[in-house]
Design a protein around this motif. Structure first.
Motif: not given
Length: 582
Positions: A193-219
């Motif tokens: 549990i304390k060892t991160p699982r390996p990945v091929k590549q870390r990708l740039p962050i570019s997509i929001p996690l949409v929550s439907g909560q206006r104060v979060i999604d907008t501001l």
């Protein structure tokens, strides 16, 4: 003679003159075989952190090594289940042993008698590597479980079980490696549990996690693969906000970790998620949720394990190609557990008694978030949202300050807003998001270029309103010129009509981005027309008395989410009212 207990100090147990333990090794302590972990080794003694109550342990009781780290058992059956901090299934324990967890309870994390419909995805002769998908299982209506080749196994498939129904321990694949050794694969695998699982590549962050909560999604948006902190004093709605976010965000899977929280809050999560229907699948939300409950009356050391167990499960589903959101509620209780263990180890305390390694532990946790390309060439993400409970709502305390260093969204909850029943009680003057630049292209292309333009204008009005409210406190609002009265009134419309959200209203509990955009359009159009009205020399009070500001505040309730086009009529209504003023 084997290793035996030399001293006991709460959850900290020492063994003298042991030479066969390794750092972070999983061990069993006492005749009841309590789960523990080696956290310190010296020439004369080994220190073990026990994740269960040590009541009844005596000097001289045996200690058994395992030669492996604490690991999570990963496989079908995790979703819809509720575990304690060391991955013991609470429903199974309740059915077999009652409502209290007995010490040394040795219940398997996953039900070995359950059967699963397995469909192999490789064929005899296929070359497989770590992370490759070799079979699929419909775990729930929302989650297709993808079985992956465990670490350390690489070779040629020599045998595959036919499509059919199997139990967890059944062999469904045989792989021969370069040394002609054959590996039998079933439906589960273990991961430290304390060892991160390996990945091929870390990708740039570019997509929001949409929550439907206006104060979060907008501001203050958060990206898929991002990190956020939710600090707030007692009663400001941290848990409620995380519940709301977990219910409505567009993650494929939710891992909810109740770390040191009250038992009734975890009960509420269980009940709500069982009853709430997922809008994407029309199935109970629990069908895409894993719950880990380490309540405040459970052993304090297990709080640390619960955090890592949760993120290990999240990474496992991420590697299948899912977008996973981890809710950690709250990391302050975890930090308090670190402080207690550190005190029992007699380590030199740092600020407010917390151990000197607190920042590194917090950073290691949040660094396991990310948007990645998996070893099986799929895209997945882990988003981590951690609640922080600063004592006395003091954001200058060490846990909040160190968390702030490692997260890029900071949603500061305000006690005054909570007492005014303004939820989510996010203080727009103290909060921030560093993801705006990363997400600009997505908002422009997917929603509208107006979205972030409107956001900037709304943030500017709120900042100006905040300054004016300080003046109003001193001299009152009557002496302000009309243009400043307008700023205060539009600020009120934004606060009450846009930022405040009703979780119990069928249309206001979740608001799509298209409706958020049109609501901002209406508010800013009212501001623009009111400015022109005042500049023409007319009194602001004439406009205020029409009630148009209250009508715009109520639009969040009056316009259903499936009839967003109704918002277009509001601009015509504003024009009619202003033109009718003599």
């Amino acid at each position: 003679m084997g290793n035996t207990v030399y001293s006991i100090n709460g959850p900290v147990v020492t063994v003298q003159n042991a030479t066969d333990f390794s750092m972070l090794e999983m061990v069993y302590v006492g005749h009841e075989r309590l789960l523990g972990e080696v956290i310190s080794i010296s020439k004369t003694k080994t220190v073990i952190q026990v994740y269960e109550s040590t009541t009844g342990i005596k000097v001289g009781d045996p200690v058994f090594g395992t030669n492996e780290p604490i690991s999570a058992l990963l496989g079908p059956g995790l979703v819809r289940n509720i575990f304690d901090g060391i991955e013991r299934p609470l429903k199974t324990i309740q059915a077999a042993q009652g409502i209290y967890i007995p010490t040394g309870s040795d219940v398997k994390p996953l039900d070995e008698d359950s059967t699963w419909e397995v469909t192999p995805t490789v064929h005899v002769g296929s070359l497989v590597h770590f992370g490759d998908i070799y079979a699929t299982i419909p775990e729930t209506a929302s989650i297709l479980h993808r079985l992956m080749i465990p670490q350390g196994i690489q070779g040629t498939v020599t045998w595959i079980a036919p499509k059919g129904t199997y139990k967890l321990k059944d062999i469904i694949l045989k792989v021969k490696d370069e040394k002609n050794q054959v590996h039998d694969l079933g439906l589960t695998q273990k991961w430290p549990i304390k060892t991160p699982r390996p990945v091929k590549q870390r990708l740039p962050i570019s997509i929001p996690l949409v929550s439907g909560q206006r104060v979060i999604d907008t501001l203050f948006p958060i990206a898929k693969g991002g990190t956020a902190a939710v600090p707030g004093g007692f009663g400001t709605g941290k848990t409620m906000m995380q519940h709301q976010f977990a219910k409505w965000c567009d993650a494929d899977l939710i891992v909810y970790v109740g770390c040191g929280e009250r038992g009734n809050e975890m009960t509420q999560v269980l009940e709500e998620f069982s009853e709430l229907i997922d809008p994407r699948t029309n199935k109970p939300l629990l069908e895409r949720t894993v719950l880990i409950a380490n309540t405040s009356n459970m052993p304090v050391a297990a709080r640390e394990a619960s955090i890592y167990t949760g993120v290990a499960i999240a990474e496992y589903y991420r590697d299948m190609g899912y977008h996973v959101a981890v809710m950690a509620d709250s990391t302050s209780r975890w930090a308090e557990a670190l402080r207690e263990i550190s005190g029992r180890l007699e380590e030199m305390p740092a600020e407010e008694g917390f151990p000197a390694y607190l920042p590194s532990r917090i950073s290691q946790f949040y660094e396991r978030a990310g948007y990645v390309q998996t070893l099986s060439n799929q895209e997945g993400s882990v988003t981590i949202i951690g609640a922080v409970s600063p004592q006395g709502a003091d954001f200058s305390e060490p846990v909040t300050q160190n968390t702030k260093r490692f997260v890029r969204s900071f949603w500061a909850l305000d006690k005054q807003l909570a007492y005014m029943r303004h939820y989510a009680a996010i203080n727009w003057n103290l909060s921030y998001s560093e993801y705006i630049n990363d997400l600009t292209k997505w908002y422009d292309q997917t929603v509208s270029p107006r979205f972030l333009t409107n956001r900037r204008e709304i943030m500017s009005i709120l900042a100006e309103e905040n300054k004016l409210l300080e003046i109003v406190k001193l001299i009152g609002s009557d002496v302000l010129p009309d243009d400043q009265k307008l700023v205060i009134e539009i600020g009120k419309v934004i606060r009450l009509g846009y930022l405040q959200q009703n979780a119990f209203h069928k249309d206001d509990t979740f608001v799509p981005l298209e409706k958020q955009l049109k609501m901002m359009d209406v508010i800013l159009y009212l501001n623009k027309r009111a400015k022109v009205f005042i500049e023409s020399g007319k009194s602001f009070n004439l406009l205020f008395e029409t009630g148009i500001f209250d009508q715009v505040i109520k639009m969040k309730y009056d316009v259903p989410n499936n009839q967003i086009e109704m918002l277009d009529a509001y601009q015509d209504k504003i024009d009619e009212i202003i033109q009718a003023i003599k």
